[in-house]
Design a protein around this motif. Sequence first.
Motif, PDB file in Angstrom:
ATOM      1  N   GLY A  96       0.178  -9.463  -2.668  1.00 11.68           N
ATOM      2  CA  GLY A  96      -0.438  -8.961  -3.879  1.00 11.68           C
ATOM      3  C   GLY A  96      -0.177  -7.474  -4.041  1.00 11.68           C
ATOM      4  O   GLY A  96       0.199  -6.767  -3.094  1.00 11.68           O
ATOM      5  N   LEU A  97      -0.395  -6.970  -5.253  1.00 12.37           N
ATOM      6  CA  LEU A  97      -0.135  -5.558  -5.533  1.00 12.37           C
ATOM      7  C   LEU A  97      -0.979  -4.659  -4.636  1.00 12.37           C
ATOM      8  O   LEU A  97      -0.473  -3.693  -4.056  1.00 12.37           O
ATOM      9  N   ALA A  98      -2.282  -4.961  -4.513  1.00 12.83           N
ATOM     10  CA  ALA A  98      -3.154  -4.097  -3.714  1.00 12.83           C
ATOM     11  C   ALA A  98      -2.719  -4.091  -2.256  1.00 12.83           C
ATOM     12  O   ALA A  98      -2.736  -3.052  -1.589  1.00 12.83           O
ATOM     13  N   ALA A  99      -2.327  -5.261  -1.733  1.00 10.78           N
ATOM     14  CA  ALA A  99      -1.867  -5.329  -0.345  1.00 10.78           C
ATOM     15  C   ALA A  99      -0.574  -4.535  -0.168  1.00 10.78           C
ATOM     16  O   ALA A  99      -0.391  -3.844   0.837  1.00 10.78           O
ATOM     17  N   ALA A 100       0.333  -4.629  -1.134  1.00 14.56           N
ATOM     18  CA  ALA A 100       1.579  -3.870  -1.059  1.00 14.56           C
ATOM     19  C   ALA A 100       1.295  -2.366  -1.077  1.00 14.56           C
ATOM     20  O   ALA A 100       1.941  -1.583  -0.371  1.00 14.56           O
ATOM     21  N   ALA A 101       0.312  -1.958  -1.893  1.00 15.14           N
ATOM     22  CA  ALA A 101      -0.057  -0.543  -1.929  1.00 15.14           C
ATOM     23  C   ALA A 101      -0.601  -0.108  -0.577  1.00 15.14           C
ATOM     24  O   ALA A 101      -0.296   0.982  -0.089  1.00 15.14           O
ATOM     25  N   GLY A 102      -1.428  -0.966   0.049  1.00 17.52           N
ATOM     26  CA  GLY A 102      -1.933  -0.646   1.373  1.00 17.52           C
ATOM     27  C   GLY A 102      -0.813  -0.550   2.398  1.00 17.52           C
ATOM     28  O   GLY A 102      -0.780   0.352   3.235  1.00 17.52           O
ATOM     29  N   LEU A 103       0.110  -1.484   2.354  1.00 22.90           N
ATOM     30  CA  LEU A 103       1.241  -1.471   3.282  1.00 22.90           C
ATOM     31  C   LEU A 103       2.038  -0.173   3.145  1.00 22.90           C
ATOM     32  O   LEU A 103       2.441   0.439   4.138  1.00 22.90           O
ATOM     33  N   ALA A 104       2.261   0.243   1.891  1.00 16.71           N
ATOM     34  CA  ALA A 104       3.064   1.443   1.636  1.00 16.71           C
ATOM     35  C   ALA A 104       2.267   2.723   1.785  1.00 16.71           C
ATOM     36  O   ALA A 104       2.850   3.806   1.922  1.00 16.71           O
ATOM     37  N   GLY A 105       0.926   2.612   1.726  1.00 23.82           N
ATOM     38  CA  GLY A 105       0.108   3.819   1.767  1.00 23.82           C
ATOM     39  C   GLY A 105       0.215   4.624   0.495  1.00 23.82           C
ATOM     40  O   GLY A 105       0.112   5.854   0.510  1.00 23.82           O
ATOM     41  N   LEU A 106       0.416   3.923  -0.645  1.00 24.89           N
ATOM     42  CA  LEU A 106       0.606   4.579  -1.939  1.00 24.89           C
ATOM     43  C   LEU A 106      -0.444   4.080  -2.932  1.00 24.89           C
ATOM     44  O   LEU A 106      -1.009   3.000  -2.753  1.00 24.89           O
ATOM     45  N   PRO A 107      -0.697   4.807  -4.010  1.00 21.57           N
ATOM     46  CA  PRO A 107      -1.593   4.293  -5.055  1.00 21.57           C
ATOM     47  C   PRO A 107      -1.004   3.037  -5.694  1.00 21.57           C
ATOM     48  O   PRO A 107       0.230   2.887  -5.755  1.00 21.57           O
ATOM     49  N   PRO A 108      -1.854   2.137  -6.181  1.00 27.16           N
ATOM     50  CA  PRO A 108      -1.331   0.907  -6.803  1.00 27.16           C
ATOM     51  C   PRO A 108      -0.374   1.166  -7.953  1.00 27.16           C
ATOM     52  O   PRO A 108       0.634   0.460  -8.091  1.00 27.16           O
ATOM     53  N   ALA A 109      -0.652   2.185  -8.788  1.00 29.29           N
ATOM     54  CA  ALA A 109       0.225   2.435  -9.941  1.00 29.29           C
ATOM     55  C   ALA A 109       1.634   2.811  -9.485  1.00 29.29           C
ATOM     56  O   ALA A 109       2.634   2.302 -10.002  1.00 29.29           O
ATOM     57  N   GLY A 110       1.735   3.688  -8.492  1.00 31.68           N
ATOM     58  CA  GLY A 110       3.044   4.055  -7.980  1.00 31.68           C
ATOM     59  C   GLY A 110       3.740   2.904  -7.284  1.00 31.68           C
ATOM     60  O   GLY A 110       4.957   2.743  -7.381  1.00 31.68           O
ATOM     61  N   THR A 111       2.949   2.089  -6.584  1.00 28.71           N
ATOM     62  CA  THR A 111       3.524   0.923  -5.903  1.00 28.71           C
ATOM     63  C   THR A 111       4.075  -0.068  -6.916  1.00 28.71           C
ATOM     64  O   THR A 111       5.139  -0.660  -6.704  1.00 28.71           O
ATOM     65  N   ARG A 112       3.358  -0.244  -8.029  1.00 27.58           N
ATOM     66  CA  ARG A 112       3.841  -1.180  -9.054  1.00 27.58           C
ATOM     67  C   ARG A 112       5.199  -0.741  -9.593  1.00 27.58           C
ATOM     68  O   ARG A 112       6.084  -1.573  -9.843  1.00 27.58           O
ATOM     69  N   VAL A 113       5.395   0.565  -9.769  1.00 29.30           N
ATOM     70  CA  VAL A 113       6.688   1.068 -10.258  1.00 29.30           C
ATOM     71  C   VAL A 113       7.803   0.693  -9.277  1.00 29.30           C
ATOM     72  O   VAL A 113       8.886   0.233  -9.671  1.00 29.30           O
ATOM     73  N   LEU A 114       7.533   0.875  -7.972  1.00 29.70           N
ATOM     74  CA  LEU A 114       8.554   0.555  -6.965  1.00 29.70           C
ATOM     75  C   LEU A 114       8.798  -0.943  -6.893  1.00 29.70           C
ATOM     76  O   LEU A 114       9.946  -1.395  -6.737  1.00 29.70           O
ATOM     77  N   LEU A 115       7.738  -1.750  -6.991  1.00 30.45           N
ATOM     78  CA  LEU A 115       7.909  -3.206  -6.983  1.00 30.45           C
ATOM     79  C   LEU A 115       8.719  -3.660  -8.193  1.00 30.45           C
ATOM     80  O   LEU A 115       9.526  -4.588  -8.106  1.00 30.45           O
ATOM     81  N   THR A 116       8.497  -3.000  -9.329  1.00 32.29           N
ATOM     82  CA  THR A 116       9.273  -3.327 -10.527  1.00 32.29           C
ATOM     83  C   THR A 116      10.752  -3.025 -10.310  1.00 32.29           C
ATOM     84  O   THR A 116      11.630  -3.782 -10.752  1.00 32.29           O
ATOM     85  N   GLU A 117      11.040  -1.911  -9.598  1.00 33.74           N
ATOM     86  CA  GLU A 117      12.442  -1.601  -9.294  1.00 33.74           C
ATOM     87  C   GLU A 117      13.040  -2.673  -8.391  1.00 33.74           C
ATOM     88  O   GLU A 117      14.180  -3.123  -8.613  1.00 33.74           O
ATOM     89  N   LEU A 118      12.292  -3.097  -7.371  1.00 35.88           N
ATOM     90  CA  LEU A 118      12.785  -4.154  -6.483  1.00 35.88           C
ATOM     91  C   LEU A 118      12.961  -5.464  -7.243  1.00 35.88           C
ATOM     92  O   LEU A 118      13.917  -6.207  -7.004  1.00 35.88           O
ATOM     93  N   GLU A 119      12.041  -5.715  -8.166  1.00 32.71           N
ATOM     94  CA  GLU A 119      12.156  -6.933  -8.975  1.00 32.71           C
ATOM     95  C   GLU A 119      13.379  -6.848  -9.875  1.00 32.71           C
ATOM     96  O   GLU A 119      14.117  -7.829 -10.040  1.00 32.71           O
ATOM     97  N   GLY A 120      13.614  -5.666 -10.455  1.00 37.63           N
ATOM     98  CA  GLY A 120      14.785  -5.485 -11.307  1.00 37.63           C
ATOM     99  C   GLY A 120      16.083  -5.649 -10.538  1.00 37.63           C
ATOM    100  O   GLY A 120      17.090  -6.088 -11.096  1.00 37.63           O
ATOM    101  N   ALA A 121      16.059  -5.306  -9.237  1.00 39.80           N
ATOM    102  CA  ALA A 121      17.246  -5.471  -8.391  1.00 39.80           C
ATOM    103  C   ALA A 121      17.323  -6.869  -7.806  1.00 39.80           C
ATOM    104  O   ALA A 121      18.216  -7.154  -6.999  1.00 39.80           O
ATOM    105  N   HIS A 122      16.398  -7.739  -8.170  1.00 41.23           N
ATOM    106  CA  HIS A 122      16.359  -9.133  -7.709  1.00 41.23           C
ATOM    107  C   HIS A 122      16.242  -9.245  -6.192  1.00 41.23           C
ATOM    108  O   HIS A 122      16.735 -10.188  -5.589  1.00 41.23           O
ATOM    109  N   LEU A 123      15.561  -8.276  -5.594  1.00 42.25           N
ATOM    110  CA  LEU A 123      15.212  -8.380  -4.181  1.00 42.25           C
ATOM    111  C   LEU A 123      13.800  -8.914  -4.008  1.00 42.25           C
ATOM    112  O   LEU A 123      13.339  -9.126  -2.889  1.00 42.25           O
ATOM    113  N   LEU A 124      13.149  -9.142  -5.131  1.00 44.06           N
ATOM    114  CA  LEU A 124      11.752  -9.549  -5.132  1.00 44.06           C
ATOM    115  C   LEU A 124      11.499 -10.299  -6.426  1.00 44.06           C
ATOM    116  O   LEU A 124      12.170 -10.039  -7.425  1.00 44.06           O
TER     117      LEU A 124
END
Length: 931
Positions: A543-571
């Motif tokens: 989940g987004l909140a868990a990913a933010a915890g894993l990264a140690g980043l705010p959820p909003a910033g984590t969502r931006v990075l997850l979107t990049e990974l999704e755009g690269a089809h790694l996620l």
Amino acid sequence: MRTQFAVLGEIEARVDGRPVGLGHPRQRSVLAALLVDAGRTVSVDRLGDRVWGERPPQRWRPTLYSYVSRLRQALEPADGDGVRIRREAGGYRLAGEASEIDLHLFRELVAKARRSPDDDGAADLLDQALRLWRGPAFGALDTPWFTALRETLHHERFTAELDRNDIALRHGHHAHVLPGLTAHATAHPLDERVAGQLMLALHHSGRPADALRQYRRTRRALAEELGIDPGPPLRELQRRILAADASLAAPVRAAPANPTPVPRQLPAPPALFTGRDEELGQLTKSLADRPEGTLALSVICGPGGVGKSWLAAQWADRNIQRFPDGQLYANLYGFDPSTPPLPPHVALRGFLEALGVARDRVPTDPGAQSALYRSLLADRRVLVVLDDVRDAEQVRPLLPGSASCTVLVTSRNRLSALVAAHGARLLPVDVLSPAEAYALLEGRLGAERTSAEPAAVAAIVEHCAGLPLALGIVAARAALYPDFRLAVLAEELVRAADRLTALDPGDVAVNVRAVLAASHRALTPDAARLFSLLGLAQGPDLGLAAAAGLAGLPPAGTRVLLTELEGAHLLRQHRPGRYRMHDLVRLYATELADGLPAEQAASARARLLDHYLHTAFAANLLLDGPYTPFRPEPEPPAAGSRPVTPDDTAAALRWFHDEHECLLAAQSQAAALGRHRVVWQLAWTLISYHLGGHRLQEYGTVWRAALAAAEHDGDGARTLAHWRLGFADARAGDHPRALDHLHRALALAERSDDLAARAHIYRTLGRVWEERGDDERALDHATHALRLYQEVDHPLWQANQLNAVGWMHARLGRHTEARAHCERALALFRAEGLPAHGASTLDSLGYIAHRTGRYRDALDHYGQALELFREVHDTANEADTLAHAGDTHRALGQDADARDAWLRALELYRSQDRAAEADDVRGRLEALGDA
């Protein structure tokens, strides 16, 4: 080191061609406000007005300072060789070259074009200026200042487009500008300059009647909206068209000395193409279903190795007759593991030469090359295939200007900029289905070989997870060794740790690990770091909140990075806010995670485990209140773990549903890391969720893991684990093992003189003896537990045990004592302000009323109990009460109501894997004559 800024579209910055993370939209707006006045000081008050408008937040100045500070960090690398945001007296100044900011470069190019002494130079400058636009200026920023400036800039762009049209019309390119002018006239019916250009283009195209109709439409619109007639220039143009003025004849373009050749650059289609019928149909439809006069542009996107290039080649081969004027192809090596990305101007030179332009005649300026390329393709039916594209910047210079052309792009990225600015249609390509994967292997190896080893083929299909590249590698290896059994290849794929190595044929171009590595290298540093950290998470998704915890980043910033990974089809975001990796991608992420510095990996694992533990703790308190026995106190969460608290009981239940598999994986990971307290505390957080009828089959599993961990953590943890395992074994019908665990728990509680623990254990012992059919012994244990609860002086626990004692009296036929105990329990629940906790007592009172012939009272009690159980989503007790209510309906002769209650109870028992209870209810239904 060169920094480039873009505001003519979404706000972007690039350092030496690589994108820079600029943060959320509000922070980007600060940068945009400074870029507009680059080189000049912008006061703090003016910045605040530009960024927030009339409604700034209360503490907007500190917020603005923090935004500026973050932008400085992003734009000023460690060596200090970058763009600087300087603090000046009263404000800030962005110190950078105006030519590196697309807004200022656009204005400069347009001004130069208007000063140019010749049309060719002016056209080239205007083309360069217009290519800078990627969408609406400033993206979605919507403060009054940005909105007003956006309108001004869009008017400047529109005027530049009209300047370019004037040049095109003077040189006979009326067919090229006609579609755009038609659209402009529709959007701007009162613009006389647009009307005049469209009239001239129509006249040059041999359509004077249409040109005169356009004049009449414009005159009518001006009269109706403004009450005026067209101006003298438009009236004069109408007069000259009516008079067939020879000076209005279209300029004649000189014919080329040699006819333009017809290029045939497409690679050969795949020899054995499997499946993808749906995707081929979607591609045909998306290219055909587009607004008239617009370029047919489709982006085939998907992860590396999924078969995008094969799909494009197959479609092109099947539709080649639609493109009689030629087919252009370029591999842009956007993600090639051994070759750097091909600059678009290199591909463009190749296209120009394929179209007959002599090498020494190709313009040196990239803008002039693009203009010549578009001119050569004007009105021609040509297919352009751009393979393995890294980003939209590689594509833009290679797009034809003619609507008669079709462009196919393949990329691991979604290229959203092409969708926004050029109307591209996206065609995401996923992995093959198991049936398609089997067909691919059968096509490569032959039906005889695959049918001879079905188990091996099934294993290969499973471990390649539908990725065509992986399946192709295995098939190629099998073809090289026709005498080898397929089981040998399948064996190599079984071990996850060796799977990527088994999929390495020795050629970096078709190596799954190398393909994934190329995608990883293309990420921004922050996204690449997050991808590596995701390899530490062991659940099936995140989940987004868990990913933010894993990264140690705010959820909003984590969502931006997850979107990049999704755009690269790694996620893949398989559900809103939940992300999942392809199996082979996960293996690669795990390899990267194994290479992280030990301290960094340990910190990330700690943040993730603490996110799960503390969020589960908060969610459990919402489900059961602060009354769950043996309540532990988790240690403070690791910094950056970002646990969340669900809003209410329903949200807590949804969270447990979403995260259950991840919580089980987290418990296993905590055990492997030696975090024993986390292991048994996670089991504790799941008590209310499991016993509420959700995933009961895992209840014993988590407590067996908890007992192993509790052996390292003192008598209190061991007492809890033995007690809960005793309960789990009793639910499973293993009463001897249940009694063994409960007596071990009791001995530990007595040794530590834990009165409350002894009470809980005696309560459970009473339940076990009840299930064994010894109701007298069960009553003795229940009564002993009640006395202990009274000594502890805990009203809620007393009320629960009063109900348990009342229930046992009812089982023994002592209805007066039963009713007295249950009524005392209900009164105590209500006195404590916890009426919902009395649901089980209402069920007991319903049972007592039924046994004493008061069936209407029984149904009333059962109805109240059901309402409360459903309110807290306790489906386990809901099922029991429905079964009891069915008995009462049957006693009243209400067979239809009895059937409804038992059918619902049966449905719940089946979903909870409670076979004995389900069989019992099924027998009652059969007695009613129901199959």
